[in-house]
Design a protein around this motif. Structure first.
Motif, PDB file in Angstrom:
ATOM      1  N   THR A   1     -22.271  13.259 -33.788  1.00 47.54           N
ATOM      2  CA  THR A   1     -21.544  14.007 -33.960  1.00 47.54           C
ATOM      3  C   THR A   1     -22.140  15.685 -33.867  1.00 47.54           C
ATOM      4  OG1 THR A   1     -22.049  14.506 -36.418  1.00 47.54           O
ATOM      5  CG2 THR A   1     -20.352  12.842 -35.633  1.00 47.54           C
ATOM      6  N   ILE A   2     -21.057  16.586 -33.671  1.00 44.58           N
ATOM      7  CA  ILE A   2     -21.821  18.115 -33.611  1.00 44.58           C
ATOM      8  C   ILE A   2     -22.664  18.286 -34.792  1.00 44.58           C
ATOM      9  CG2 ILE A   2     -21.129  20.307 -33.745  1.00 44.58           C
ATOM     10  CD1 ILE A   2     -18.694  19.571 -32.233  1.00 44.58           C
ATOM     11  N   ARG A   3     -22.236  17.668 -36.141  1.00 47.09           N
ATOM     12  CA  ARG A   3     -23.209  17.930 -37.462  1.00 47.09           C
ATOM     13  C   ARG A   3     -24.367  17.480 -37.134  1.00 47.09           C
ATOM     14  NH1 ARG A   3     -21.120  18.991 -42.187  1.00 47.09           N
ATOM     15  NH2 ARG A   3     -19.068  18.292 -41.705  1.00 47.09           N
ATOM     16  N   ASP A   4     -24.314  15.935 -36.433  1.00 48.72           N
ATOM     17  CA  ASP A   4     -25.679  15.406 -36.630  1.00 48.72           C
ATOM     18  C   ASP A   4     -26.744  16.413 -35.366  1.00 48.72           C
ATOM     19  OD1 ASP A   4     -24.921  13.129 -37.598  1.00 48.72           O
ATOM     20  OD2 ASP A   4     -24.062  12.290 -36.129  1.00 48.72           O
ATOM     21  N   LEU A   5     -25.969  17.020 -34.271  1.00 47.64           N
ATOM     22  CA  LEU A   5     -26.802  17.771 -33.698  1.00 47.64           C
ATOM     23  C   LEU A   5     -27.518  18.874 -34.400  1.00 47.64           C
ATOM     24  CD1 LEU A   5     -24.569  18.454 -30.461  1.00 47.64           C
ATOM     25  CD2 LEU A   5     -26.300  16.785 -30.629  1.00 47.64           C
ATOM     26  N   ALA A   6     -26.714  19.343 -35.277  1.00 50.83           N
ATOM     27  CA  ALA A   6     -27.079  20.702 -36.025  1.00 50.83           C
ATOM     28  C   ALA A   6     -27.931  20.388 -37.170  1.00 50.83           C
ATOM     29  CB  ALA A   6     -25.986  21.210 -36.508  1.00 50.83           C
ATOM     30  N   THR A   7     -28.030  18.950 -37.697  1.00 53.03           N
ATOM     31  CA  THR A   7     -28.910  18.561 -38.656  1.00 53.03           C
ATOM     32  C   THR A   7     -30.126  17.855 -38.610  1.00 53.03           C
ATOM     33  OG1 THR A   7     -27.404  16.807 -39.333  1.00 53.03           O
ATOM     34  CG2 THR A   7     -26.942  18.816 -40.200  1.00 53.03           C
ATOM     35  N   HIS A   8     -30.561  17.554 -37.347  1.00 52.89           N
ATOM     36  CA  HIS A   8     -31.515  16.928 -36.695  1.00 52.89           C
ATOM     37  C   HIS A   8     -31.617  15.673 -37.025  1.00 52.89           C
ATOM     38  CE1 HIS A   8     -33.331  20.829 -35.464  1.00 52.89           C
ATOM     39  NE2 HIS A   8     -32.888  21.186 -36.748  1.00 52.89           N
ATOM     40  N   GLN A   9     -30.339  14.925 -36.760  1.00 49.31           N
ATOM     41  CA  GLN A   9     -30.210  13.300 -37.219  1.00 49.31           C
ATOM     42  C   GLN A   9     -29.946  12.272 -35.887  1.00 49.31           C
ATOM     43  OE1 GLN A   9     -28.733  12.599 -41.310  1.00 49.31           O
ATOM     44  NE2 GLN A   9     -27.438  14.340 -40.963  1.00 49.31           N
TER      45      GLN A   9
ATOM     46  N   SER B   1     -14.298  20.196 -34.808  1.00 44.92           N
ATOM     47  CA  SER B   1     -14.665  20.112 -36.085  1.00 44.92           C
ATOM     48  C   SER B   1     -16.116  19.374 -35.845  1.00 44.92           C
ATOM     49  CB  SER B   1     -13.861  18.642 -36.579  1.00 44.92           C
ATOM     50  OG  SER B   1     -14.528  18.196 -37.541  1.00 44.92           O
ATOM     51  N   TRP B   2     -16.942  19.698 -37.274  1.00 43.70           N
ATOM     52  CA  TRP B   2     -18.175  19.246 -37.356  1.00 43.70           C
ATOM     53  C   TRP B   2     -18.570  17.953 -37.164  1.00 43.70           C
ATOM     54  CZ3 TRP B   2     -22.051  22.712 -36.969  1.00 43.70           C
ATOM     55  CH2 TRP B   2     -21.624  23.991 -37.680  1.00 43.70           C
ATOM     56  N   ASP B   3     -17.347  17.090 -37.420  1.00 40.76           N
ATOM     57  CA  ASP B   3     -17.605  15.562 -37.225  1.00 40.76           C
ATOM     58  C   ASP B   3     -17.076  15.273 -36.216  1.00 40.76           C
ATOM     59  OD1 ASP B   3     -19.184  15.177 -39.863  1.00 40.76           O
ATOM     60  OD2 ASP B   3     -17.348  15.793 -40.879  1.00 40.76           O
ATOM     61  N   ASP B   4     -16.562  15.822 -35.226  1.00 42.61           N
ATOM     62  CA  ASP B   4     -16.164  15.584 -33.918  1.00 42.61           C
ATOM     63  C   ASP B   4     -17.315  14.571 -32.963  1.00 42.61           C
ATOM     64  OD1 ASP B   4     -13.437  16.056 -33.838  1.00 42.61           O
ATOM     65  OD2 ASP B   4     -13.814  18.045 -32.911  1.00 42.61           O
ATOM     66  N   PRO B   5     -17.029  13.815 -32.216  1.00 44.58           N
ATOM     67  CA  PRO B   5     -18.419  13.229 -31.416  1.00 44.58           C
ATOM     68  C   PRO B   5     -18.389  14.077 -30.462  1.00 44.58           C
ATOM     69  CG  PRO B   5     -16.264  11.872 -30.899  1.00 44.58           C
ATOM     70  CD  PRO B   5     -15.919  12.874 -32.101  1.00 44.58           C
ATOM     71  N   VAL B   6     -19.934  14.225 -30.127  1.00 48.23           N
ATOM     72  CA  VAL B   6     -20.308  15.149 -28.848  1.00 48.23           C
ATOM     73  C   VAL B   6     -19.675  14.655 -27.849  1.00 48.23           C
ATOM     74  CG1 VAL B   6     -22.450  15.989 -27.693  1.00 48.23           C
ATOM     75  CG2 VAL B   6     -22.524  15.360 -30.114  1.00 48.23           C
TER      76      VAL B   6
ATOM     77  N   TYR C   1     -32.080  20.299 -45.461  1.00 52.57           N
ATOM     78  CA  TYR C   1     -31.703  20.893 -44.260  1.00 52.57           C
ATOM     79  C   TYR C   1     -30.089  21.054 -44.213  1.00 52.57           C
ATOM     80  CZ  TYR C   1     -32.367  22.973 -39.658  1.00 52.57           C
ATOM     81  OH  TYR C   1     -32.125  23.897 -38.471  1.00 52.57           O
ATOM     82  N   GLY C   2     -29.601  22.564 -44.003  1.00 51.95           N
ATOM     83  CA  GLY C   2     -28.338  22.717 -43.958  1.00 51.95           C
ATOM     84  C   GLY C   2     -27.860  22.400 -42.337  1.00 51.95           C
ATOM     85  N   LEU C   3     -27.150  23.527 -42.035  1.00 49.54           N
ATOM     86  CA  LEU C   3     -26.854  23.599 -40.829  1.00 49.54           C
ATOM     87  C   LEU C   3     -27.328  25.019 -40.106  1.00 49.54           C
ATOM     88  CD1 LEU C   3     -22.936  23.329 -41.328  1.00 49.54           C
ATOM     89  CD2 LEU C   3     -24.642  21.629 -40.349  1.00 49.54           C
ATOM     90  N   GLY C   4     -28.498  24.399 -39.649  1.00 46.42           N
ATOM     91  CA  GLY C   4     -29.359  25.588 -39.011  1.00 46.42           C
ATOM     92  C   GLY C   4     -30.378  26.497 -39.921  1.00 46.42           C
ATOM     93  N   TRP C   5     -30.362  26.039 -41.239  1.00 48.16           N
ATOM     94  CA  TRP C   5     -31.230  26.384 -42.275  1.00 48.16           C
ATOM     95  C   TRP C   5     -31.986  25.284 -43.260  1.00 48.16           C
ATOM     96  CZ3 TRP C   5     -31.980  31.800 -42.439  1.00 48.16           C
ATOM     97  CH2 TRP C   5     -31.174  32.369 -41.815  1.00 48.16           C
TER      98      TRP C   5
END
Length: 604
Positions: free
Chosen positions: A139-147, A115-120, A318-322
């Motif tokens: 989270t994985i989302r944080d990785l992808a969104t530079h946060q 899940s995007w919101d799973d902790p790394v 910034y989205g997910l890689g864009w």
């Protein structure tokens, strides 16, 4: 990767009709008359742009109304041998790679594997940061969104021989410049972590997963993950940069260590397939890649941007890689990429189903690829002015000056005056040695001829003495970064640390002087064993294996003694504490220096 360390190239005349690339739109594109009319004059504009920005070559791909209508190369992929760029020429696409990494993560989310919101840390239990809260909650989302809270720290991996797991381990020693999700901070290292998540859950390397899940199903069969592989092909571009007022070939830089952040190489003819997928509902030629809503989520802002660079003020999220923004009233999704000798841009207008890829073989103009891409977008929208070149050239020069950190005059002076000055505060031999940071690794100082030479990874920098214990060097990468190096002394006046601004968003990185091998020998360490008594307490020094330990009665822990120089040790876990051994009347005496004062002990 799109990098701030970029300069512009200087004069290079090219194109005209000196080699056979037709100025006509290729007939195989089978374009309708409106498309032909909108792209009329495109060849002339691209040729003028190459000459204006002194870029050796470029490949262009265009999609209109969801159809590939144009792919073509201009200029040279190899100037020396007059080899032209074609639509099949391989270029490094840099950070345009990031969207491929998030695409695979999206597939895994669609499958329910993550899940995007799973902790790394759920997938990488060894994931650690200085900020313990961030390590457990990122989270994985944080990785992808530079946060992540971490700034770039790019010099940790750039030109290194480390592995991706080495980078993962070293993250815990890097300073943050924000709290988790405090702000957007572009970070290549977090995309390396995202790639490791993909490896963990798929059982495949990041490269294998991207190839199997994206490249092969799209028919991107020549795209690869290493510039070493590109050079095995017949049609690939050399990398170029401006040096000494001329355009020169530079060495390829294999950045596979940071692969998930930026190591893919591709061509215009294959990248338009990738754009076509982005403009779809998640399918391509009958193959389902992503759910429609997952693809759309990648193209909308996940985090807002507070852009401080006016040249990119049209981007707001910034989205997910864009990146996301507005181009002349049209919603715009884009990502650029830059690595040694290459700059690229991939962008599209989702509503209009228009997309453009621009791949270039020069890293000296930060603005060229993206500006050319936007100028081509303008043509597809019925706007055909070429006035943008003058304005963008001015902006390019402005960026170059601001990133150079100093005027050209001072850079030239630095190059002229890089020898060791006689006014150094102490003998030059005192600065020689190895200095270590647990995250950034080892910096080596040595003399070479008349220079004090700093080496880090595969890079070497001659240092110029400024004053006292301060030196300056120009690092010959991208723009030529100016480093101000400061040597720090310990309580006894000896050089103990080297401080360097490796990451401008945090304090200077402190590299601690490493002990020589002679200070790690067992016979040498045995000399310091014994019980030493002081007025207030005693210290028992014992050798365990090859490690000296200090045992203080009543203290809950033993302290490892870390050799710093002859007869001097620091105490691990006791900040600012050192033990200094001396011999008097054939007996050892010990001085414990702490921030709270000094204590003396004599052998029992």
């Amino acid at each position: 990767m799109k990098n701030k360390y970029l300069m512009t190239l200087s004069a290079f005349a090219l194109l005209g009709n000196s080699f056979a690339i037709s100025a006509e739109i290729p007939s195989e594109m089978m374009m309708s008359q409106p498309f032909i009319e909108k792209l009329e004059g495109l060849d002339g504009m691209v040729n003028r742009a190459l000459e204006t920005f002194n870029v050796p070559g470029v490949a262009v791909g265009i999609i209109m109304d969801g159809k590939v209508v144009f792919t073509k190369g201009y200029g040279f992929r190899d100037r020396t041998n007059s080899l032209p760029v074609t639509e099949n020429t391989l270029f490094a696409i840099g950070s345009c790679t990031k969207a491929f990494t998030t695409h695979v993560l999206g597939q895994l989310a669609d499958e329910g594997t993550i899940s995007w919101d799973d902790p790394v840390i759920k997938y990488l239990p060894e994931f650690r940061l200085k900020d313990e809260y961030a390590a457990y909650h990122m989270t994985i989302r944080d990785l992808a969104t530079h946060q992540s809270g971490l700034p770039r720290h790019d010099l940790l991996w750039y030109n290194s021989n480390l592995s991706r797991h080495d980078l993962l381990h070293r993250l815990q020693y890097l300073d943050s410049s924000s709290d988790l999700r405090g702000k957007f901070q572009y970070n290549n290292l977090m995309y390396v972590v995202a790639g490791l998540v993909i490896e963990k859950v798929t059982g495949l390397s990041w490269e294998e997963a991207v190839r199997a899940r994206v490249l092969l199903p799209l028919g991107m069969n020549r795209s690869n993950f290493s510039v070493l592989d590109s050079q095995k092909e017949e049609d690939f571009s050399l990398p170029y940069r401006e040096k000494n007022d001329s355009v020169e070939v530079i060495p390829f830089n294999n950045i596979q260590i940071a692969g998930p952040a930026g190591s893919i190489n591709s061509s215009a003819v294959e990248m338009v397939k990738w754009i076509n997928l982005q403009l779809s509902d998640g399918t391509f030629e009958g193959h389902r890649f992503l759910k429609k809503e997952t693809l759309q989520a990648m193209h909308v802002p996940q985090v807002g941007l507070r852009m401080i660079v006016e040249e990119f003020s049209n981007l707001f999220g910034y989205g997910l890689g864009w990146f996301t923004g507005i181009h002349k009233g049209h919603y715009y999704v884009v990502h650029g990429g830059g690595i040694d000798g290459f700059i690229s841009s991939v962008g599209f207008l989702p509503k209009e189903k228009i997309g453009v890829v621009v791949l270039t073989n020069s890293d000296s103009s930060m603005m060229f690829a993206e500006s050319l891409s936007e100028a081509i977008l303008d043509r597809t929208l019925g706007l055909t002015s070429d006035d943008w070149m003058v304005e963008v050239k001015e902006k390019d020069e402005k960026i170059k000056k601001s990133l150079a950190c100093s005027s050209q005059e001072s850079l030239e002076q630095l190059n002229k005056d890089s020898s060791i000055a006689v006014e150094t505060a102490r003998p030059i031999a005192d600065y020689i040695g190895e200095f270590e940071h647990p995250g950034y690794g080892t910096i080596t100082l040595r003399t070479e001829g008349e220079h004090l030479l700093l080496s880090y990874h595969t890079l070497s920098v001659p240092l110029s003495h400024q004053c006292y214990d301060h030196f300056t060097g120009k690092w010959e990468t991208f723009s030529g970064i100016i480093f101000n190096c400061s040597f720090v002394r310990d309580h006894f006046g000896d050089i103990s640390e080297l401080h360097m601004p490796m990451e401008p968003a945090v304090e200077k990185i402190a590299f601690k002087r490493k002990a020589g091998n002679e200070l790690l020998a067992i016979d040498y360490l045995k000399e310091f064993e014994g019980i030493f008594e002081g007025d207030l307490f005693s210290i028992n020094i014992i050798l365990k294996g090859n490690q000296l330990m200090a045992v203080i009665p009543g203290a809950p822990d033993e302290y490892a003694l870390i050799p710093e120089k002859s007869s001097q040790f620091s105490l691990k876990g006791m900040q600012g504490a050192t033990l200094h051994f001396t011999w008097a009347d054939e007996k050892i005496e010990v001085r414990l220096q702490t921030p709270n004062g000094a204590f003396k002990f004599k052998a029992k």
